[in-house]
Design an enzyme around this catalytic site. Structure first.
Site: not given
Length: 273
Positions: A73, A123, A225
């Protein structure tokens, strides 16, 4: 409680636009401490560049001189007109120490089963660098686990993500780290079921791995992330940070990572050609 408002991805690019209200936490490392030089030689900063300006967007794990593993992402949710570079060999994002290396990303491989968006499985993205990193005392690759290797006990999370446990991010420039307990995915699922209040739970019991503590105060957050979760010795990559509840560090909410051992075969095949 709608899932979109309860679960958030953790790229720093979307703190303003996408930080969700009050249901699932997102992570500085929240509850962490300043790292010291040479402690996390496999840590990278994935930086988004536009109009000549580059800034930290996500974490990454160095898995080879030409390869950095991060979250998909970080790519798919950013404007396509930008580019990426990898920063390695630093504790301070603004530091100018001799070991600092900045290398342009040549291309990115996104896991074929990643469907895009927030709080979904797979992801995962592999960044291929235009030129190799120079491996030295402050820049080293971390080992991949065996396919389907199982981890228990404590692990170590590191990153430059927000250190705030509110919806207003506080971004450190010094790398943070914290020791966290791995929790089994059934416990993790139950925790998010309670938070989501009947909305669909996106946790994948095989493709994800979770950490606590469920007492709150410690978690991943915006900017973490794609960052690494490693074994306690810092030798094996266990997870890649992907999502959590909002706000970060919320009691009862685990932190969620891509379970790297679930993907080892794909990763090895992708970087060896």
């Amino acid at each position: 409680v709608k899932m979109k408002s309860a679960l958030v991805w953790l790229s720093v690019l979307f703190v303003g636009a996408y930080a969700a209200p009050n249901d699932l936490p997102s992570g500085r490392v929240v509850g962490g401490s300043n790292a010291v030089s040479g402690q996390f030689t496999y840590q990278a900063s994935v930086q988004y560049c536009i109009q000549g300006t580059c800034s930290h967007a996500c974490g990454g794990a160095i898995i080879g001189s030409l390869w950095v593993l991060s979250a998909a992402h970080c790519i798919t949710q950013a404007p396509a007109l930008g580019s990426y570079q990898i920063l390695a060999g630093v504790l301070d994002l603004n530091g100018e120490n001799p070991e600092r290396q900045v290398i342009r990303v040549s291309y990115v491989l996104i896991h074929p089963d990643y469907e895009g968006g927030n709080a979904v499985p797979h992801d995962l993205a592999i960044f291929r660098l235009a030129t190799p990193l120079t491996l030295n005392a402050l820049v080293q690759a971390i080992s991949l686990p065996d396919q389907d290797e199982v981890f228990e006990g404590n692990a170590v999370l590191s990153g430059w993500g927000s250190i705030s446990n509110t919806n207003v991010p506080i971004m450190p420039t010094t790398l943070q780290f914290v020791e966290v307990p791995i929790i089994d995915t059934e416990t993790c699922k139950t925790a998010f079921d309670a938070i989501l209040g009947g909305a669909p739970n996106p946790l994948d019991l095989e493709a994800n791995i979770c950490t606590g503590p469920l007492t709150g105060g410690v978690s991943i957050c915006q900017g973490d992330s794609g960052g690494p979760l490693a074994d306690f010795q810092g030798q094996i990559l266990i997870g890649i940070a992907t999502w959590t509840g909002n706000p970060c560090g919320r009691a009862g909410s685990p932190s969620v990572y891509n379970n790297v051992s679930y993907y080892t075969r794909w990763i090895r095949g992708s970087i060896t050609g």
